[in-house]
Design a protein around this motif. Structure first.
Motif, mmCIF file in Angstrom:
data_model
loop_
_atom_site.group_PDB
_atom_site.id
_atom_site.type_symbol
_atom_site.label_atom_id
_atom_site.label_comp_id
_atom_site.label_asym_id
_atom_site.label_seq_id
_atom_site.Cartn_x
_atom_site.Cartn_y
_atom_site.Cartn_z
ATOM 1 N N ALA A 1 0.850 -1.189 0.000
ATOM 2 C CA ALA A 1 0.000 0.000 0.000
ATOM 3 C C ALA A 1 0.884 1.236 0.000
ATOM 4 O O ALA A 1 1.766 1.379 0.849
ATOM 5 N N VAL A 2 0.638 2.136 -0.944
ATOM 6 C CA VAL A 2 1.513 3.300 -1.139
ATOM 7 C C VAL A 2 0.707 4.585 -1.023
ATOM 8 O O VAL A 2 -0.370 4.719 -1.602
ATOM 9 N N ARG A 3 1.257 5.506 -0.260
ATOM 10 C CA ARG A 3 0.658 6.841 -0.143
ATOM 11 C C ARG A 3 1.743 7.877 -0.322
ATOM 12 O O ARG A 3 2.798 7.817 0.306
ATOM 13 N N SER A 4 1.489 8.840 -1.212
ATOM 14 C CA SER A 4 2.457 9.908 -1.430
ATOM 15 C C SER A 4 2.115 11.107 -0.557
ATOM 16 O O SER A 4 0.958 11.533 -0.481
ATOM 17 N N SER A 5 3.130 11.641 0.113
ATOM 18 C CA SER A 5 2.960 12.908 0.827
ATOM 19 C C SER A 5 3.602 14.045 0.045
ATOM 20 O O SER A 5 3.705 15.166 0.535
ATOM 21 N N GLY A 6 4.030 13.724 -1.170
ATOM 22 C CA GLY A 6 4.729 14.704 -1.998
ATOM 23 C C GLY A 6 3.800 15.442 -2.918
ATOM 24 O O GLY A 6 2.578 15.415 -2.755
ATOM 25 N N PRO A 7 4.345 16.092 -3.937
ATOM 26 C CA PRO A 7 3.537 16.918 -4.842
ATOM 27 C C PRO A 7 2.671 16.059 -5.746
ATOM 28 O O PRO A 7 3.048 14.959 -6.133
ATOM 29 N N SER A 8 1.480 16.553 -6.033
ATOM 30 C CA SER A 8 0.641 15.892 -7.026
ATOM 31 C C SER A 8 1.097 16.331 -8.406
ATOM 32 O O SER A 8 1.801 17.319 -8.551
ATOM 33 N N PRO A 9 0.688 15.588 -9.476
ATOM 34 C CA PRO A 9 1.138 15.967 -10.814
ATOM 35 C C PRO A 9 0.784 17.391 -11.206
ATOM 36 O O PRO A 9 1.492 18.021 -11.968
ATOM 37 N N ASP B 1 9.071 22.132 -1.559
ATOM 38 C CA ASP B 1 9.594 23.428 -1.155
ATOM 39 C C ASP B 1 9.100 23.843 0.229
ATOM 40 O O ASP B 1 9.428 24.932 0.703
ATOM 41 N N ALA B 2 8.289 22.983 0.888
ATOM 42 C CA ALA B 2 7.746 23.320 2.196
ATOM 43 C C ALA B 2 8.830 23.231 3.271
ATOM 44 O O ALA B 2 9.884 22.613 3.078
ATOM 45 N N GLU B 3 8.557 23.865 4.401
ATOM 46 C CA GLU B 3 9.467 23.802 5.539
ATOM 47 C C GLU B 3 9.550 22.376 6.066
ATOM 48 O O GLU B 3 8.596 21.601 5.930
ATOM 49 N N PRO B 4 10.685 21.989 6.707
ATOM 50 C CA PRO B 4 10.826 20.617 7.230
ATOM 51 C C PRO B 4 9.696 20.215 8.164
ATOM 52 O O PRO B 4 9.232 19.065 8.129
ATOM 53 N N GLU B 5 9.235 21.139 9.004
ATOM 54 C CA GLU B 5 8.148 20.799 9.924
ATOM 55 C C GLU B 5 6.878 20.464 9.156
ATOM 56 O O GLU B 5 6.134 19.548 9.520
ATOM 57 N N ARG B 6 6.634 21.232 8.095
ATOM 58 C CA ARG B 6 5.446 20.978 7.283
ATOM 59 C C ARG B 6 5.560 19.657 6.548
ATOM 60 O O ARG B 6 4.592 18.903 6.444
ATOM 61 N N LEU B 7 6.750 19.317 6.053
ATOM 62 C CA LEU B 7 6.958 18.035 5.389
ATOM 63 C C LEU B 7 6.696 16.881 6.356
ATOM 64 O O LEU B 7 6.087 15.870 5.990
#
Length: 300
Positions: free
Chosen positions: A176-184, A191-197
């Motif tokens: 099962a895969v979930r991306s927390s990164g950018p959508s297409p 480019d978000a702050e480390p805390e936000r990531l």
């Protein structure tokens, strides 16, 4: 999700035969019906009756050849075959429903990001209301595992259910895969702050945990791995599924299946398909009917 029939679009090509093999292999799990359909493109309609007759004759021979090929696969029983005319992907889409898996082959077997060339399989996934399997012409006997993209949409839930069923049927691992990164097409979270990531990662882990718990209740015997990635979801899913038996994705985050509307993740996956891929649409939305107060009723 229960699949009661596989409809395979055939055209005599190598990817088409890969689609036949894939459908036969999956249909055997539950002795499910397989139907071969060849659609003679009606663009020939303006070419004169003699040429139309020649095209129809060739289409019949092609369909007979594909039936013979299917029968040769490990003693497979002869499938039902249908010859139709019209726009091929439009006709195939019209034959599908929520319990029918439409299966087509594709020549596309690698990464081509940034090249928005046409794809008939993409057109089919756009038009269909039921599940669609896109099968590349690659060797499948060395592939292992089922990969599923996880989100909290109705189509995502349906995709997770189907992926869990496939992992159980094939006695293989579910990833099962979930991306927390950018959508297409969304904002670039890199480019978000480390805390936000970290917050995005925690949100993705929470969604995955709930998904895994749900699968364990329905399929307690399968092995499940979950992965949070920071890459765009389409890129990550194709990469992780490169050696998988099948990748399963939901069509979009909308509440119901809408023909002609495909979400950005499914679109990106299909443009760059690397493994047999199933696109699952949201189940139909049923409207509740008002009942007289105080009377018991059953919703079917």
């Amino acid at each position: 999700m229960e699949i009661r029939r596989y409809i395979v679009g055939v055209d005599g090509s190598l990817p088409s035969r890969a689609a036949i093999r894939w459908a036969i292999g999956h249909a055997r799990q539950h002795d499910t019906e397989v139907v071969l359909v060849h659609v003679a493109d009606d663009e020939w309609g303006a070419a004169g009756t003699d040429l139309i007759d020649e095209v129809d004759s060739g289409a019949r021979r092609l369909l007979e050849d594909e039936v013979g090929y299917t029968r040769s696969l490990h003693g497979a029983a002869g499938p039902r075959a249908e010859l139709r005319s019209g726009s091929p992907m439009t006709v195939l889409a019209s034959l599908g429903d929520t319990e029918t898996m439409l299966v087509v082959g594709t020549h596309k077997t690698g990464f081509h990001y940034g090249r928005a060339f046409g794809s008939r399989s993409l057109q089919l996934a756009n038009l269909a209301v039921g599940p669609v399997a896109i099968v590349p012409d690659t060797e499948s006997h060395l592939r292992r595992g089922v990969v599923v993209g996880v989100d909290d949409s109705p189509a995502g839930s349906a995709a997770l259910d189907l992926a869990a069923d496939l992992a159980c049927d094939h006695h293989c691992e579910l990833i099962a895969v979930r991306s927390s990164g950018p959508s297409p097409r969304g904002a670039d979270r890199r480019d978000a702050e480390p805390e936000r990531l970290s917050q995005y990662d925690d949100e993705a882990r929470g969604l995955l945990t709930a998904a895994v718990e749900r699968v364990r209740r329905s399929q307690p015997g399968i092995t499940i791995r979950s992965r949070v990635v920071r890459r765009p979801p389409g890129t990550a899913l194709n990469d992780i599924a490169r050696g998988a038996e099948v990748l399963v994705v939901g069509d979009s985050r909308r509440e119901e299946a809408l023909p002609g509307v495909l979400g950005s993740v499914a679109y990106d996956v299909l443009l760059n398909v690397t493994s047999p891929t199933i696109v699952v649409h949201a189940p139909p939305v049923t409207s509740a009917v008002a009942q007289p107060e105080g009377e018991a009723h059953v919703v079917r």
